[in-house]
Scaffold this motif. Structure first.
Motif, short mmCIF file in Angstrom:
data_model
loop_
_atom_site.label_atom_id
_atom_site.label_comp_id
_atom_site.label_asym_id
_atom_site.label_seq_id
_atom_site.Cartn_x
_atom_site.Cartn_y
_atom_site.Cartn_z
N UNK A 16 -6.81 22.47 38.41
CA UNK A 16 -7.52 23.66 38.43
C UNK A 16 -8.68 24.52 38.10
N UNK A 17 -8.97 23.80 36.49
CA UNK A 17 -9.79 24.49 36.00
C UNK A 17 -9.77 23.26 34.96
N UNK A 18 -11.62 23.70 34.45
CA UNK A 18 -11.95 21.90 33.87
C UNK A 18 -11.03 22.41 32.16
N UNK A 19 -10.63 23.15 31.72
CA UNK A 19 -10.25 23.18 30.84
C UNK A 19 -8.74 22.64 31.00
N UNK A 20 -8.01 22.58 31.95
CA UNK A 20 -7.07 22.26 32.06
C UNK A 20 -7.49 20.32 32.10
N UNK A 21 -8.48 20.18 32.70
CA UNK A 21 -8.37 19.38 33.00
C UNK A 21 -9.32 18.22 31.70
#
Length: 81
Positions: A16-21
């Motif tokens: 859902x987000x770059x950070x999560x990835x």
């Protein structure tokens, strides 16, 4: 939309987000030399950096961040040879 913020090398593209990835990749700091230093090496590194910071606070300008350069700067400031 899931995956639109993923990195280009993401295999699942479902974050859902770059950070999560990035967190899913378990990215860690890369140590000098490619491996985590021993506790002794880390203490030596920390002590040398602290001595350098103190030398700068004392108005000195060591030529590098090393014990030899720091001690030479103090020696030069005290008028020694």
């Amino acid at each position: 939309m899931a995956g639109e913020h993923c990195t280009s090398s993401c295999r699942t593209r479902d974050h859902e987000s770059f950070g999560e990835c990035v967190r899913s990749k378990r990215v860690n700091a890369m140590w000098l030399g490619g491996e985590q230093p021993s506790a002794t090496d880390q203490k030596r590194f920390d002590r040398t950096n602290q001595e350098f910071r103190q030398a700068v606070k004392d108005g000195l300008n060591p030529t590098s961040v090393s014990d030899r350069a720091i001690h030479a700067a103090y020696e030069q400031a005290s008028g020694g040879s």
